[in-house]
Design a protein around this motif. Structure first.
Motif, short mmCIF file in Angstrom:
data_model
loop_
_atom_site.label_atom_id
_atom_site.label_comp_id
_atom_site.label_asym_id
_atom_site.label_seq_id
_atom_site.Cartn_x
_atom_site.Cartn_y
_atom_site.Cartn_z
N VAL A 33 0.86 -1.16 -0.04
CA VAL A 33 -0.18 0.07 -0.05
C VAL A 33 0.73 1.18 0.12
O VAL A 33 0.45 2.14 -0.81
CB VAL A 33 -0.85 -0.08 1.13
CG1 VAL A 33 -1.63 1.42 1.34
CG2 VAL A 33 -1.83 -1.20 1.19
N LYS A 34 1.79 1.20 0.85
CA LYS A 34 2.86 2.42 0.65
C LYS A 34 3.52 2.54 -0.46
O LYS A 34 3.84 3.81 -1.08
CB LYS A 34 3.88 2.05 1.91
CG LYS A 34 3.45 2.43 3.25
CD LYS A 34 2.49 3.56 3.45
CE LYS A 34 1.87 3.80 4.80
NZ LYS A 34 0.93 5.02 4.69
N ASN A 35 3.87 1.66 -0.99
CA ASN A 35 4.50 1.64 -2.41
C ASN A 35 3.81 2.04 -3.44
O ASN A 35 3.86 3.19 -4.32
CB ASN A 35 5.02 0.45 -2.99
CG ASN A 35 5.74 0.48 -4.35
OD1 ASN A 35 6.47 1.43 -4.42
ND2 ASN A 35 5.70 -0.72 -4.92
N TYR A 36 2.35 1.66 -3.35
CA TYR A 36 1.17 2.19 -4.33
C TYR A 36 1.11 3.81 -4.17
O TYR A 36 0.81 4.51 -5.09
CB TYR A 36 -0.04 1.54 -4.15
CG TYR A 36 -1.32 1.94 -4.92
CD1 TYR A 36 -1.26 1.68 -6.47
CD2 TYR A 36 -2.11 2.65 -4.35
CE1 TYR A 36 -2.53 2.42 -7.00
CE2 TYR A 36 -3.37 3.27 -5.05
CZ TYR A 36 -3.19 3.11 -6.53
OH TYR A 36 -4.32 3.56 -7.07
N GLN A 37 1.19 4.14 -2.83
CA GLN A 37 0.71 5.51 -2.47
C GLN A 37 1.95 6.37 -2.86
O GLN A 37 1.71 7.64 -3.49
CB GLN A 37 0.51 5.72 -1.01
CG GLN A 37 -0.66 5.25 -0.46
CD GLN A 37 -0.90 5.24 0.96
OE1 GLN A 37 0.41 5.55 1.74
NE2 GLN A 37 -1.97 5.29 1.59
N SER A 38 3.01 5.98 -2.81
CA SER A 38 4.38 6.60 -3.49
C SER A 38 4.12 6.86 -4.99
O SER A 38 4.62 7.83 -5.55
CB SER A 38 5.61 5.84 -3.05
OG SER A 38 6.81 6.61 -3.40
N THR A 51 3.34 12.36 -11.45
CA THR A 51 3.22 13.39 -12.43
C THR A 51 4.95 13.77 -12.52
O THR A 51 5.03 14.82 -13.50
CB THR A 51 2.54 14.54 -11.83
OG1 THR A 51 3.04 14.88 -10.37
CG2 THR A 51 1.10 14.09 -11.67
N ILE A 52 5.72 13.57 -11.75
CA ILE A 52 7.31 13.96 -11.83
C ILE A 52 7.77 13.03 -12.86
O ILE A 52 7.41 11.98 -13.04
CB ILE A 52 7.88 14.21 -10.52
CG1 ILE A 52 7.95 12.98 -9.71
CG2 ILE A 52 7.10 15.23 -9.68
CD1 ILE A 52 8.80 12.89 -8.66
N GLU A 53 8.96 13.40 -13.34
CA GLU A 53 9.92 12.82 -14.25
C GLU A 53 10.69 11.61 -13.63
O GLU A 53 10.93 11.87 -12.39
CB GLU A 53 10.92 13.74 -14.90
CG GLU A 53 10.38 14.97 -15.39
CD GLU A 53 10.39 14.94 -17.08
OE1 GLU A 53 11.00 14.33 -17.45
OE2 GLU A 53 9.71 15.60 -17.77
N PRO A 54 11.09 10.68 -14.27
CA PRO A 54 11.90 9.83 -13.53
C PRO A 54 13.12 9.99 -13.02
O PRO A 54 13.61 9.54 -11.87
CB PRO A 54 12.11 8.79 -14.78
CG PRO A 54 11.13 8.88 -15.87
CD PRO A 54 10.76 10.37 -15.66
N TRP A 55 13.99 11.03 -13.49
CA TRP A 55 14.98 11.43 -12.55
C TRP A 55 14.55 12.09 -11.61
O TRP A 55 15.38 12.30 -10.54
CB TRP A 55 15.85 12.31 -13.75
CG TRP A 55 15.33 13.68 -14.23
CD1 TRP A 55 14.53 14.15 -15.12
CD2 TRP A 55 15.50 14.80 -13.43
NE1 TRP A 55 14.36 15.33 -15.11
CE2 TRP A 55 14.78 16.04 -14.27
CE3 TRP A 55 16.14 15.28 -12.25
CZ2 TRP A 55 14.70 17.14 -13.50
CZ3 TRP A 55 16.04 16.45 -11.92
CH2 TRP A 55 15.48 17.52 -12.51
N GLU A 56 13.58 12.95 -11.30
CA GLU A 56 13.13 13.74 -10.49
C GLU A 56 12.62 12.53 -9.23
O GLU A 56 13.06 12.78 -8.05
CB GLU A 56 12.15 14.53 -10.62
CG GLU A 56 12.44 15.86 -11.46
CD GLU A 56 11.24 16.67 -11.99
OE1 GLU A 56 11.57 17.88 -12.24
OE2 GLU A 56 10.04 15.94 -12.16
#
Length: 69
Positions: free
Chosen positions: A11-16, A22-27
């Motif tokens: 659940v925590k991984n899903y929330q993260s 909405t942010i870029e992979p490097w961000e």
């Protein structure tokens, strides 16, 4: 017990993933690195200073005990 712990982290991984979608992979990598570094530094500080604090606490108990008598 193990399944409830696994479910909690799922659940925590899903929330993260949802909150950082909405942010870029490097961000996301930078954000996760800052979080991991913060947790690591907190744990290092806690373990490095705990023996000193524990030592001071045990010596100060005698002061409080003699004060109350």
């Amino acid at each position: 017990m193990i399944s409830s712990i696994r479910n909690y982290f799922t659940v925590k991984n899903y929330q993260s993933e949802v909150s950082t979608s909405t942010i870029e992979p490097w961000e996301r990598v930078l954000f996760n690195s800052v979080i991991a570094m913060s947790i690591t530094l907190f744990m290092y500080t806690a373990f490095a200073n705990f023996p000193e604090q524990n030592f001071n606490f045990h010596h100060s108990i005698g002061d409080y005990h003699s004060f109350c008598l």
